[in-house]
Design an enzyme around this catalytic site. Structure first.
Site, PDB file in Angstrom:
ATOM      1  N   CYS A 100       0.855  -1.184   0.000  1.00  0.00           N
ATOM      2  CA  CYS A 100       0.000   0.000   0.000  1.00  0.00           C
ATOM      3  C   CYS A 100       0.891   1.234   0.000  1.00  0.00           C
ATOM      4  O   CYS A 100       2.111   1.140   0.124  1.00  0.00           O
ATOM      5  CB  CYS A 100      -0.870   0.016   1.264  1.00  0.00           C
ATOM      6  SG  CYS A 100      -1.833  -1.475   1.495  1.00  0.00           S
TER       7      CYS A 100
ATOM      8  N   ARG B 296       1.516   1.534  -6.189  1.00  0.00           N
ATOM      9  CA  ARG B 296       1.758   0.609  -5.068  1.00  0.00           C
ATOM     10  C   ARG B 296       0.499  -0.173  -4.697  1.00  0.00           C
ATOM     11  O   ARG B 296       0.564  -1.173  -3.997  1.00  0.00           O
ATOM     12  CB  ARG B 296       2.259   1.362  -3.843  1.00  0.00           C
ATOM     13  CG  ARG B 296       3.557   2.108  -4.028  1.00  0.00           C
ATOM     14  CD  ARG B 296       3.890   2.942  -2.812  1.00  0.00           C
ATOM     15  NE  ARG B 296       4.112   2.111  -1.651  1.00  0.00           N
ATOM     16  CZ  ARG B 296       5.301   1.577  -1.335  1.00  0.00           C
ATOM     17  NH1 ARG B 296       6.336   1.784  -2.137  1.00  0.00           N
ATOM     18  NH2 ARG B 296       5.458   0.819  -0.278  1.00  0.00           N
TER      19      ARG B 296
ATOM     20  N   GLU C   3       1.823 -10.850 -17.676  1.00  0.00           N
ATOM     21  CA  GLU C   3       1.359  -9.951 -16.615  1.00  0.00           C
ATOM     22  C   GLU C   3       0.739  -8.667 -17.157  1.00  0.00           C
ATOM     23  O   GLU C   3       0.002  -7.994 -16.449  1.00  0.00           O
ATOM     24  CB  GLU C   3       2.467  -9.624 -15.622  1.00  0.00           C
ATOM     25  CG  GLU C   3       3.605  -8.818 -16.144  1.00  0.00           C
ATOM     26  CD  GLU C   3       4.612  -8.491 -15.024  1.00  0.00           C
ATOM     27  OE1 GLU C   3       4.217  -8.318 -13.867  1.00  0.00           O
ATOM     28  OE2 GLU C   3       5.801  -8.406 -15.332  1.00  0.00           O
TER      29      GLU C   3
ATOM     30  N   HIS D 280       9.881 -33.933 -24.224  1.00  0.00           N
ATOM     31  CA  HIS D 280       9.582 -34.764 -23.045  1.00  0.00           C
ATOM     32  C   HIS D 280       8.167 -34.525 -22.550  1.00  0.00           C
ATOM     33  O   HIS D 280       7.905 -34.570 -21.353  1.00  0.00           O
ATOM     34  CB  HIS D 280      10.615 -34.462 -21.950  1.00  0.00           C
ATOM     35  CG  HIS D 280      12.007 -34.788 -22.362  1.00  0.00           C
ATOM     36  ND1 HIS D 280      12.478 -36.077 -22.471  1.00  0.00           N
ATOM     37  CD2 HIS D 280      13.022 -33.987 -22.769  1.00  0.00           C
ATOM     38  CE1 HIS D 280      13.731 -36.064 -22.903  1.00  0.00           C
ATOM     39  NE2 HIS D 280      14.099 -34.808 -23.080  1.00  0.00           N
TER      40      HIS D 280
ATOM     41  N   TRP E  51      -3.681  -1.951  -1.444  1.00  0.00           N
ATOM     42  CA  TRP E  51      -3.697  -3.211  -2.189  1.00  0.00           C
ATOM     43  C   TRP E  51      -4.146  -4.228  -1.168  1.00  0.00           C
ATOM     44  O   TRP E  51      -3.413  -4.546  -0.230  1.00  0.00           O
ATOM     45  CB  TRP E  51      -2.321  -3.539  -2.742  1.00  0.00           C
ATOM     46  CG  TRP E  51      -2.291  -4.753  -3.617  1.00  0.00           C
ATOM     47  CD1 TRP E  51      -2.848  -4.908  -4.849  1.00  0.00           C
ATOM     48  CD2 TRP E  51      -1.688  -6.021  -3.316  1.00  0.00           C
ATOM     49  NE1 TRP E  51      -2.612  -6.167  -5.337  1.00  0.00           N
ATOM     50  CE2 TRP E  51      -1.911  -6.879  -4.418  1.00  0.00           C
ATOM     51  CE3 TRP E  51      -0.974  -6.513  -2.248  1.00  0.00           C
ATOM     52  CZ2 TRP E  51      -1.445  -8.185  -4.469  1.00  0.00           C
ATOM     53  CZ3 TRP E  51      -0.511  -7.812  -2.286  1.00  0.00           C
ATOM     54  CH2 TRP E  51      -0.758  -8.639  -3.394  1.00  0.00           C
TER      55      TRP E  51
ATOM     56  N   ASN F  56       0.772   0.558   6.127  1.00  0.00           N
ATOM     57  CA  ASN F  56       1.266  -0.321   5.072  1.00  0.00           C
ATOM     58  C   ASN F  56       1.989  -1.451   5.772  1.00  0.00           C
ATOM     59  O   ASN F  56       2.870  -1.218   6.590  1.00  0.00           O
ATOM     60  CB  ASN F  56       2.224   0.411   4.128  1.00  0.00           C
ATOM     61  CG  ASN F  56       2.802  -0.542   3.073  1.00  0.00           C
ATOM     62  OD1 ASN F  56       2.145  -1.493   2.676  1.00  0.00           O
ATOM     63  ND2 ASN F  56       4.038  -0.307   2.663  1.00  0.00           N
ATOM     64  N   GLY F  57       1.586  -2.701   5.495  1.00  0.00           N
ATOM     65  CA  GLY F  57       2.231  -3.858   6.118  1.00  0.00           C
ATOM     66  C   GLY F  57       1.175  -4.838   6.605  1.00  0.00           C
ATOM     67  O   GLY F  57       0.019  -4.770   6.184  1.00  0.00           O
TER      68      GLY F  57
ATOM     69  N   LYS G 263       6.542 -11.063 -18.867  1.00  0.00           N
ATOM     70  CA  LYS G 263       6.106  -9.767 -19.412  1.00  0.00           C
ATOM     71  C   LYS G 263       4.804  -9.922 -20.182  1.00  0.00           C
ATOM     72  O   LYS G 263       3.858  -9.171 -19.994  1.00  0.00           O
ATOM     73  CB  LYS G 263       7.185  -9.177 -20.321  1.00  0.00           C
ATOM     74  CG  LYS G 263       8.376  -8.637 -19.594  1.00  0.00           C
ATOM     75  CD  LYS G 263       8.187  -7.299 -18.911  1.00  0.00           C
ATOM     76  CE  LYS G 263       7.775  -7.269 -17.480  1.00  0.00           C
ATOM     77  NZ  LYS G 263       8.451  -7.977 -16.448  1.00  0.00           N
TER      78      LYS G 263
ATOM     79  N   LYS H  96       3.060  -3.274  -7.410  1.00  0.00           N
ATOM     80  CA  LYS H  96       4.447  -3.041  -7.808  1.00  0.00           C
ATOM     81  C   LYS H  96       5.418  -3.816  -6.938  1.00  0.00           C
ATOM     82  O   LYS H  96       6.426  -4.303  -7.396  1.00  0.00           O
ATOM     83  CB  LYS H  96       4.770  -1.542  -7.740  1.00  0.00           C
ATOM     84  CG  LYS H  96       6.176  -1.204  -8.186  1.00  0.00           C
ATOM     85  CD  LYS H  96       6.443  -1.656  -9.623  1.00  0.00           C
ATOM     86  CE  LYS H  96       7.869  -1.420 -10.031  1.00  0.00           C
ATOM     87  NZ  LYS H  96       8.175  -2.081 -11.330  1.00  0.00           N
TER      88      LYS H  96
ATOM     89  N   GLU I  93      11.767 -14.384 -18.493  1.00  0.00           N
ATOM     90  CA  GLU I  93      11.344 -12.983 -18.304  1.00  0.00           C
ATOM     91  C   GLU I  93      10.415 -12.549 -19.434  1.00  0.00           C
ATOM     92  O   GLU I  93       9.404 -11.894 -19.203  1.00  0.00           O
ATOM     93  CB  GLU I  93      12.564 -12.068 -18.229  1.00  0.00           C
ATOM     94  CG  GLU I  93      12.257 -10.582 -18.226  1.00  0.00           C
ATOM     95  CD  GLU I  93      11.363 -10.128 -17.073  1.00  0.00           C
ATOM     96  OE1 GLU I  93      11.111 -10.915 -16.139  1.00  0.00           O
ATOM     97  OE2 GLU I  93      10.847  -8.983 -17.140  1.00  0.00           O
TER      98      GLU I  93
HETATM   99  C1  AGP Z   1       7.788  -8.113 -12.676  1.00  0.00           C
HETATM  100  O1  AGP Z   1       7.335  -7.393 -13.808  1.00  0.00           O
HETATM  101  C2  AGP Z   1       6.757  -8.147 -11.588  1.00  0.00           C
HETATM  102  N1  AGP Z   1       6.322  -6.853 -11.253  1.00  0.00           N
HETATM  103  C3  AGP Z   1       7.211  -8.980 -10.402  1.00  0.00           C
HETATM  104  O2  AGP Z   1       7.505 -10.275 -10.857  1.00  0.00           O
HETATM  105  C4  AGP Z   1       8.452  -8.444  -9.647  1.00  0.00           C
HETATM  106  O3  AGP Z   1       9.606  -8.606 -10.428  1.00  0.00           O
HETATM  107  C5  AGP Z   1       8.610  -9.279  -8.367  1.00  0.00           C
HETATM  108  O4  AGP Z   1       7.456  -9.095  -7.576  1.00  0.00           O
HETATM  109  C6  AGP Z   1       9.847  -8.914  -7.551  1.00  0.00           C
HETATM  110  O5  AGP Z   1       9.764  -7.569  -7.150  1.00  0.00           O
HETATM  111  P1  AGP Z   1      11.092  -6.871  -6.561  1.00  0.00           P
HETATM  112  O6  AGP Z   1      12.105  -6.869  -7.666  1.00  0.00           O
HETATM  113  O7  AGP Z   1      10.653  -5.498  -6.162  1.00  0.00           O
HETATM  114  O8  AGP Z   1      11.544  -7.698  -5.386  1.00  0.00           O
END
Ligand code: AGP
Length: 608
Positions: A2, A27, A488, A504, A75, A101-102, A485, A603, A481
């Site tokens: 958050c 966030r 997500e 396999h 969030w 936040n937490g 991308k 994020k 990766e």
């Molecule tokens: C990547 O596009 C995502 N937002 C997610 O996988 C992110 O890389 C992951 O949550 C790790 O976040 P961080 O690098 O802030 O630890």
């Protein structure tokens, strides 16, 4: 994760809080609220949905007069995103309001205890226990009340508190959650992230875990967990507000893709001086270095995939074993870690809960910790023995791009640095690799410019389902990766697969029209990849080949081709991920997705 903000000064607080929340919306954006201390006590407005809803509900804050207040964008973790579960939360007697936040790990016990004392809960959140504790412990002294309350909490919290009896006063408390104080002129702020402060001040104080801050228009008082007054340095933020704005781009993600050359420049240039790689932040002594018999890289999501690339580079150049482990797995697998282990933790935000937990698990077992992180003052940066910042600047889009590429660049730098320190490469090879890394900004700029057909490819393939990314060696790391991308931001299911594994079992899924994106940049295995391409084409797949520029062979089999500029093979992933980022971006745009704020994502995942 958050976002929280606080303001106290001579100006109206609500518009400033709303603007700060807009900067933190990346966030978390499923509900939001503000609480302002005015002449007639605390006024609070909150709503499910995005910040825009809150602005409309409060007429851009005009309905909430008052010169101090707190705000929150959520969030959801405990309780659905509803008006009642949105923060701030207010005590039954409307004397206190808080934002958090937490996660309060012991909230259930506290909730029952407070209910038995007659407190009435309005939400399903863990946070609400805090505001009733404040009410319970209140004896007229704001600071004592906050300290007694916090002493009962277990878990992680960045807290903002206001009290109707103390107009103009804010309390901010940090325990395992980012909280930064802004130092203004006759006004002061707090926020989860510098991006919410930078338009008002560049002078900030990074609160440490266990610290309290009391903010008034006249100043900031800091206290440690015992309540003793302490001092803390004021840091000057080096980037401007434009860095946290879209800069004319339609989406933060596109802006951050295009920023990668400059971000890489900021990452690399300070670390190559007079023909040497200089990692001052990594101060492992010669004795400790010789004592290391295992390297483990741990992270989550894209940071983990950057780590996968780092494994290839370190093993190839240093000839020492590197384990790579998802943080959410490492933290629970009773890891074989001791004081001879170097744990490399990779994280853009520095706040990812699983990564922090894995780090603490390994630290407790004696591991030396190197963190590769982007956010200064983040929890991970403070827990590590050594920190190499990626200096990518603020990354707002949920889908990381420059965060990932600068992580890869730092891992490549580290691999070459370590290989030299361990005597695994000679001077000539060292200089050759260093020159390659010095060229990364230009390499990535060329990767951005090299494929004008990406939008057309996105139009062609945007409605594909169940896409496969296949590759071998470090192409496979890039597949991981590239696949994430696409998933997500466009919500198209895709899988990254080691090309040699297809036969396999998974090749059973290849059928007419299946899109297979084949990464063939590691040319030592190019012929193997061409065989895989033939295998899937024989079963009806359409193949988007990704190969080094100048490679003509790929055109014999692939239906379409993306070209990647040439560099040292071990560094290929940095270049080949760029067109995959852009391809995913254009596919998501074609599909009308919310690119910067994909559904269900945040994020930084600061909860398990
Ligand atoms: C990547 O596009 C995502 N937002 C997610 O996988 C992110 O890389 C992951 O949550 C790790 O976040 P961080 O690098 O802030 O630890």
């Amino acid at each position: 994760m958050c976002g929280i903000v606080g303001f106290t000064g001579r100006r109206d607080a609500a518009p400033i809080l709303l603007d700060g929340l807009s900067k933190l919306e990346y966030r978390g954006y499923d509900s939001a609220g503000v609480a302002v201390g005015g002449q007639s006590g605390i006024q609070m407005v909150k709503t499910s949905g995005v910040i825009k809803n809150l602005k409309e509900k409060t007429h851009d804050g005009m309905d909430l007069p008052g010169h101090s207040g707190i705000g929150h964008t959520r969030w959801a973790t405990h309780g659905a995103p509803t008006d009642l579960n949105a923060h701030p939360h207010m005590s039954n007697n409307e004397k206190f309001a808080i934002v958090h936040n937490g996660i309060i790990e012991n909230y259930a016990v506290l909730r029952e205890e407070l209910k038995e004392k007659g407190f009435i809960f309005k939400s399903e959140t863990d946070t609400e226990v805090i505001v009733h504790l404040l009410d319970f412990y209140y004896t007229g002294d704001f600071k004592t009340t906050v300290m007694k309350t916090v002493a009962r909490l277990e878990g992680s919290y960045a807290l903002g508190v206001i009290c109707a009896d103390f107009p103009g006063h804010l309390f901010a408390v940090r325990e395992a959650g980012p909280l930064i104080l802004g130092v203004g002129v006759d006004e002061h702020y707090f926020a989860s992230d510098v991006t919410a402060l930078i338009s008002h001040t560049k002078n900030v104080i990074y609160l440490e875990d266990g610290q309290f801050a009391q903010l008034t228009p006249d100043g900031i008082s800091l206290y440690d967990s015992t309540g003793a007054a302490i001092e803390a340095p004021v840091t000057r933020v080096v980037w401007d507000i434009e860095a946290a704005e879209k800069g004319g781009y339609e989406h933060f993600m596109l802006k951050e893709i295009m920023e990668q050359p400059s971000a890489l420049k900021a990452t690399i240039e300070p670390r190559i001086k007079q023909g040497e790689i200089v990692l001052d932040e990594f101060s492992l002594s010669e004795e400790d270095l010789q004592n290391i018999n295992k390297i483990i890289i741990t992270a989550c999501g894209s940071a983990y995939y950057a780590g996968c690339q780092g494994k290839y580079a370190i093993e190839e150049l240093c000839r020492i074993p590197v384990e790579i482990d998802l943080a959410s797995e490492l933290r629970y697998r009773n890891p074989l870690v001791d004081d001879k282990t170097l744990l490399i933790v990779v994280s853009q935000s520095g706040e990812t809960a699983d990564t922090i937990a894995a780090m603490k698990e390994c630290k407790d077992r004696g591991a030396k910790i190197l963190a590769i992180v982007n956010v200064v003052g983040s929890t991970i940066s403070k827990l590590a023995d050594h920190v190499i910042y990626t200096w990518a600047g603020p990354e707002i889009a949920v889908a990381t791009t420059k965060g990932y590429s600068t992580q890869v660049a730092v891992l490549d730098l580290f691999a070459v640095y370590l290989a030299k320190r361990l005597g695994r490469i000679d001077d000539a090879r060292y200089q050759e690799l260093m020159d390659c890394i010095r060229q990364f900004p230009a390499l990535v700029q060329r990767a951005i410019d090299l494929n004008p057909n990406l939008m057309q490819l996105a139009e062609q393939y945007h409605n594909k389902e169940n896409v496969f990314f296949i590759g071998r060696y470090n192409d496979y790391a890039a597949c991981l990766e590239g696949s994430l991308k696409l998933k997500e931001i466009s919500y198209i299911h895709s899988e990254a697969y080691a090309a040699g594994e297809l036969k396999h079992g998974t090749i059973a899924l290849i059928e007419e029209g299946r899109l297979v994106i084949a990464l063939c940049c590691y040319e030592r295995l190019f012929d193997k990849m061409m065989s895989n391409i033939k295998e899937v084409k024989a079963r009806g797949a359409c193949v988007l080949g990704v190969a080094l520029e100048g490679n003509r062979e790929i055109f014999k089999e692939a239906d379409d081709v993306i070209a990647v500029p040439r560099t040292e093979p071990i560094f290929n992933a940095l270049a080949e991920i760029i067109p995959l980022q852009l391809f995913s971006y254009y596919v998501a745009k074609e599909n009308g997705c919310d690119i910067d704020k994909p559904k269900n994502l945040a994020k930084s995942v600061t909860v398990e």
